[in-house]
Write a protein that holds these residues in place. Sequence first.
Motif: not given
Length: 395
Positions: A60-86
Amino acid sequence: MSVTRKCTGYSRSRELKKSGLYPFYLNFSERDRGAARLPDSREIIMCGSNDYLGLSTDPRVCCAAAEASRRYGAGCTGSRLLNGNLDLHDHLERKLAEFFGKPAALLLTTGYQTNLAAVTGLCGPGDHILIDKQAHASLVDAARLSRARVQWFAHNDTRDLTRKLDQLPEKAGRMVVVDGVYSMEGDLCPLPELVRVCRQYGATLLVDDAHGAGVLAEGRGTCAHYGLMEEVPLVTLTFSKAFGSTGGAILGDEEVIDYLRHNARSLLFSASLSPANTAAALESLRILQEEPWRSKEVISKADFMRRELTALGYPTGAASQAPIVPIDMVNEKRTLMAWNLLIEQGVYVNAVLPPAASPRLRSSYMTVHTDEQLARALEGFAAVRDQLLHDDLIH
Ligand SMILES: Cc1ncc(COP(=O)(O)O)c(C=O)c1O
């Protein structure tokens, strides 16, 4: 002079490698629940993981991780204050605050950065930090980096802490820093006395609950175990243990969390927690609440192993209570010999050498260990004990 000169003469890893005792690092080619696979395809029983509830390989945990990668991408590429907040980050913060019973939470990318954020975000020149001698290295680094004056007090010794607090200038800012569960001994901090002393001296108490969260008090951790969550102003967590992911969080009052959101450099200047790790921690938190038996079971499995290992003649730490069962090995050679012999027997534990702690094997247990796996591990421990006795390496 080049700063790399010290590397040329560095003999420790060469000596250990030459002795054939330590491979730096051991590769696992697969991990599943209570076991892992070595490069030669042999299965080994994993008695050295911090994945206390076995959630890092839970489907269940692995599926949640895979699903989030599909939806948001593999990384956030920025800090939360800039473009990295989800929205996922905000959601996890709300859920953590709710579960642990604290007004607010702040997510960070690792547990290490979490401690840096909490300590360096709040302490600076002119402040005083009193830190337990066995507190985790990330807390030590955080204290040093803060440029506050740092003093160490004897492990779990509130009398020594009181003496040191007593000598501080009255108006100076003070923070007391401890682990909830000590990672190398598995013992708990004496929270009721710490809370009393901190209150008496107006010091801010920070409890790093990396090893207590998810495990003690149906997952709510060391402060809840003592019924003192409200009395502890700052709690730090990591998701790299019982939550089976990576990342960390600070729990505290709204005002403090808001201040840290704008002042903690390890938050401001680092990319935010990856979508996969955030979703994995969220799913683990959900499972933790729905399946409280997991945390009880890991404690009873570790208690069983502690009793059995002691009966086999292994010196397990008298104070250890959590899923961590340390085995004192006295010196490096003995530690590495035992570690290798255990691997030959199909049992993996961690070999711990100075400066991390005095030489020891650090064993730890998981909810997902089957009775059969633990029985096999004990057979391995028994065989190794006989070998060490034969070679006159233990008495
Ligand atoms: C007590 C304690 N605090 C903090 C950390 C750092 O956590 P992370 O691995 O998530 O950076 C660890 C990890 O070993 C730990 O044992």
